[in-house]
Design a protein around this motif. Structure first.
Motif, PDB file in Angstrom:
ATOM      1  N   MET A  14       0.796  -1.189  -0.074  1.00  0.00           N
ATOM      2  CA  MET A  14      -0.028   0.046  -0.097  1.00  0.00           C
ATOM      3  C   MET A  14       0.830   1.296  -0.060  1.00  0.00           C
ATOM      4  O   MET A  14       1.809   1.229   0.529  1.00  0.00           O
ATOM      5  N   LYS A  15       0.500   2.189  -0.721  1.00  0.00           N
ATOM      6  CA  LYS A  15       1.037   3.594  -0.580  1.00  0.00           C
ATOM      7  C   LYS A  15       0.269   4.649  -0.155  1.00  0.00           C
ATOM      8  O   LYS A  15      -1.093   4.543  -0.364  1.00  0.00           O
ATOM      9  N   LEU A  16       0.922   5.482   0.794  1.00  0.00           N
ATOM     10  CA  LEU A  16       0.132   6.622   1.368  1.00  0.00           C
ATOM     11  C   LEU A  16       0.235   7.565   0.636  1.00  0.00           C
ATOM     12  O   LEU A  16       1.564   8.138   0.255  1.00  0.00           O
ATOM     13  N   HIS A  17      -0.763   8.401   0.372  1.00  0.00           N
ATOM     14  CA  HIS A  17      -0.753   9.741  -0.537  1.00  0.00           C
ATOM     15  C   HIS A  17      -1.362  10.842   0.522  1.00  0.00           C
ATOM     16  O   HIS A  17      -2.354  10.684   1.134  1.00  0.00           O
ATOM     17  N   PHE A  18      -0.808  11.947   0.692  1.00  0.00           N
ATOM     18  CA  PHE A  18      -1.146  13.161   1.399  1.00  0.00           C
ATOM     19  C   PHE A  18      -1.502  14.272   0.260  1.00  0.00           C
ATOM     20  O   PHE A  18      -0.517  14.806  -0.124  1.00  0.00           O
ATOM     21  N   TRP A  19      -2.946  14.365  -0.014  1.00  0.00           N
ATOM     22  CA  TRP A  19      -3.104  15.618  -0.854  1.00  0.00           C
ATOM     23  C   TRP A  19      -3.708  16.519  -0.381  1.00  0.00           C
ATOM     24  O   TRP A  19      -4.564  16.388   0.716  1.00  0.00           O
ATOM     25  N   THR A  20      -3.245  17.739  -0.650  1.00  0.00           N
ATOM     26  CA  THR A  20      -3.828  18.996  -0.117  1.00  0.00           C
ATOM     27  C   THR A  20      -3.892  20.205  -1.248  1.00  0.00           C
ATOM     28  O   THR A  20      -2.945  20.301  -2.187  1.00  0.00           O
ATOM     29  N   ILE A  21      -4.894  21.041  -1.147  1.00  0.00           N
ATOM     30  CA  ILE A  21      -5.225  22.049  -1.974  1.00  0.00           C
ATOM     31  C   ILE A  21      -4.484  23.353  -1.289  1.00  0.00           C
ATOM     32  O   ILE A  21      -4.475  23.469  -0.106  1.00  0.00           O
ATOM     33  N   GLY A  22      -3.676  23.905  -2.071  1.00  0.00           N
ATOM     34  CA  GLY A  22      -3.074  25.288  -1.664  1.00  0.00           C
ATOM     35  C   GLY A  22      -1.606  25.238  -2.136  1.00  0.00           C
ATOM     36  O   GLY A  22      -1.249  24.919  -2.986  1.00  0.00           O
ATOM     37  N   LYS A  23      -0.933  26.055  -1.298  1.00  0.00           N
ATOM     38  CA  LYS A  23       0.731  26.364  -1.529  1.00  0.00           C
ATOM     39  C   LYS A  23       1.506  25.293  -0.890  1.00  0.00           C
ATOM     40  O   LYS A  23       1.041  24.528  -0.139  1.00  0.00           O
TER      41      LYS A  23
ATOM     42  N   TRP B  45       3.595  13.164  -0.865  1.00  0.00           N
ATOM     43  CA  TRP B  45       2.799  14.460  -0.738  1.00  0.00           C
ATOM     44  C   TRP B  45       2.452  14.894  -2.141  1.00  0.00           C
ATOM     45  O   TRP B  45       3.102  15.104  -3.062  1.00  0.00           O
ATOM     46  N   ASN B  46       1.195  15.396  -2.379  1.00  0.00           N
ATOM     47  CA  ASN B  46       0.962  15.956  -3.698  1.00  0.00           C
ATOM     48  C   ASN B  46       0.077  17.233  -3.135  1.00  0.00           C
ATOM     49  O   ASN B  46      -1.066  17.484  -2.963  1.00  0.00           O
ATOM     50  N   ILE B  47       0.680  18.529  -3.599  1.00  0.00           N
ATOM     51  CA  ILE B  47       0.221  19.699  -3.208  1.00  0.00           C
ATOM     52  C   ILE B  47      -0.379  20.389  -4.474  1.00  0.00           C
ATOM     53  O   ILE B  47       0.300  20.445  -5.499  1.00  0.00           O
ATOM     54  N   ILE B  48      -1.893  20.238  -4.320  1.00  0.00           N
ATOM     55  CA  ILE B  48      -2.752  20.704  -5.592  1.00  0.00           C
ATOM     56  C   ILE B  48      -2.834  22.200  -5.786  1.00  0.00           C
ATOM     57  O   ILE B  48      -3.485  22.646  -4.881  1.00  0.00           O
TER      58      ILE B  48
ATOM     59  N   VAL C  42      -2.726  21.295   9.828  1.00  0.00           N
ATOM     60  CA  VAL C  42      -3.695  19.842   9.659  1.00  0.00           C
ATOM     61  C   VAL C  42      -2.238  19.150   8.892  1.00  0.00           C
ATOM     62  O   VAL C  42      -2.266  17.767   9.232  1.00  0.00           O
ATOM     63  N   ARG C  43      -1.440  19.656   7.848  1.00  0.00           N
ATOM     64  CA  ARG C  43      -0.654  18.773   7.169  1.00  0.00           C
ATOM     65  C   ARG C  43       0.206  18.355   8.194  1.00  0.00           C
ATOM     66  O   ARG C  43       0.718  17.017   8.125  1.00  0.00           O
ATOM     67  N   LEU C  44       0.817  18.984   9.096  1.00  0.00           N
ATOM     68  CA  LEU C  44       1.763  18.309  10.133  1.00  0.00           C
ATOM     69  C   LEU C  44       1.193  17.500  11.227  1.00  0.00           C
ATOM     70  O   LEU C  44       1.514  16.328  11.388  1.00  0.00           O
ATOM     71  N   ILE C  45      -0.165  17.763  11.713  1.00  0.00           N
ATOM     72  CA  ILE C  45      -0.828  16.713  12.393  1.00  0.00           C
ATOM     73  C   ILE C  45      -1.225  15.604  11.792  1.00  0.00           C
ATOM     74  O   ILE C  45      -1.196  14.318  12.224  1.00  0.00           O
ATOM     75  N   LEU C  46      -1.538  15.678  10.497  1.00  0.00           N
ATOM     76  CA  LEU C  46      -2.014  14.431   9.690  1.00  0.00           C
ATOM     77  C   LEU C  46      -0.838  13.468   9.670  1.00  0.00           C
ATOM     78  O   LEU C  46      -0.719  12.355   9.954  1.00  0.00           O
ATOM     79  N   ALA C  47       0.262  14.085   9.235  1.00  0.00           N
ATOM     80  CA  ALA C  47       1.766  13.241   9.057  1.00  0.00           C
ATOM     81  C   ALA C  47       1.892  12.620  10.155  1.00  0.00           C
ATOM     82  O   ALA C  47       2.480  11.546  10.238  1.00  0.00           O
ATOM     83  N   GLU C  48       1.842  13.346  11.477  1.00  0.00           N
ATOM     84  CA  GLU C  48       2.352  12.690  12.789  1.00  0.00           C
ATOM     85  C   GLU C  48       1.480  11.692  13.121  1.00  0.00           C
ATOM     86  O   GLU C  48       1.781  10.816  13.679  1.00  0.00           O
ATOM     87  N   GLN C  49       0.232  11.900  13.002  1.00  0.00           N
ATOM     88  CA  GLN C  49      -0.846  10.969  13.358  1.00  0.00           C
ATOM     89  C   GLN C  49      -1.056   9.567  12.633  1.00  0.00           C
ATOM     90  O   GLN C  49      -0.814   8.458  13.145  1.00  0.00           O
ATOM     91  N   VAL C  50      -0.466   9.781  11.602  1.00  0.00           N
ATOM     92  CA  VAL C  50      -0.235   8.775  10.654  1.00  0.00           C
ATOM     93  C   VAL C  50       0.857   7.753  10.921  1.00  0.00           C
ATOM     94  O   VAL C  50       0.808   6.645  10.999  1.00  0.00           O
ATOM     95  N   TYR C  51       1.798   8.766  11.309  1.00  0.00           N
ATOM     96  CA  TYR C  51       3.120   7.968  11.743  1.00  0.00           C
ATOM     97  C   TYR C  51       2.885   7.170  13.143  1.00  0.00           C
ATOM     98  O   TYR C  51       3.411   6.077  13.224  1.00  0.00           O
ATOM     99  N   ARG C  52       2.393   7.913  14.075  1.00  0.00           N
ATOM    100  CA  ARG C  52       1.681   7.293  15.371  1.00  0.00           C
ATOM    101  C   ARG C  52       0.999   6.079  15.132  1.00  0.00           C
ATOM    102  O   ARG C  52       1.500   4.943  15.741  1.00  0.00           O
ATOM    103  N   ALA C  53       0.187   6.019  14.216  1.00  0.00           N
ATOM    104  CA  ALA C  53      -0.737   4.891  13.958  1.00  0.00           C
ATOM    105  C   ALA C  53       0.316   3.785  13.467  1.00  0.00           C
ATOM    106  O   ALA C  53       0.143   2.623  13.843  1.00  0.00           O
TER     107      ALA C  53
END
Length: 157
Positions: free
Chosen positions: A1-10, A35-38, A134-145
């Motif tokens: 499985m591959k993890l993808h983090f997508w976010t709209i913005g800069k 990471w895919n910054i859209i 949110v980006r930072l919290i998301l990355a940390e929480q998925v790592y924690r999991a």
């Protein structure tokens, strides 16, 4: 499985870049991660809130593949404990999900068409956070999991 983090913005702001990079590197010990910054639509400033969400939604739907498992981060979604998030990720891996995508929407949230396409809606908190955090919290929480799933020492009960 591959993890993808997508976010709209800069791109990631400097004040969170180091943390995001650190947790992304740590996550790569468990799963391939990307990471895919859209970027938002070019004429975003001239669009109404609903038109902007719709345009962002069209971009996202155009990027998704049929078998992608999409987790939309939304304040109306269900909340997890860290242990439940670990179980959720482990279940997706057991289901042989190829791409697990966590989507952070734009400033006004995620378009309804994308929400309908999503497989799950997740709320990080009842609190509202800036998208950069949110980006930072998301990355940390998925790592924690991931550390919970491997019974490693990072998480304390």
């Amino acid at each position: 499985m591959k993890l993808h983090f997508w976010t709209i913005g800069k791109k990631h702001e400097g004040y969170v870049e180091t943390g995001i990079s650190d947790f992304t590197n740590r996550l790569s010990n468990y799963y391939p991660v990307q990471w895919n910054i859209i970027p938002g639509p070019k004429n975003a400033a001239t669009l109404s809130e609903s038109d902007l969400k719709k345009k962002e939604g069209e971009i996202i739907l155009g990027m998704l593949q049929k078998d992608d498992y999409l987790v939309a981060l939304d304040e109306r979604g269900k909340q997890f404990s860290s242990e439940k998030l670990a179980q959720f990720i482990e279940a997706r891996a057991s289901d042989r999900v190829k791409n697990l995508i966590f989507l952070i929407g734009g400033a006004y949230g995620i378009d309804e068409a994308v929400m309908k396409r999503s497989n799950y809606q997740w709320s990080l908190s009842q609190l509202v956070f800036p998208h950069q955090l949110v980006r930072l919290i998301l990355a940390e929480q998925v790592y924690r999991a991931c550390t919970i799933n491997r019974n490693e020492k990072y998480h304390h009960k």
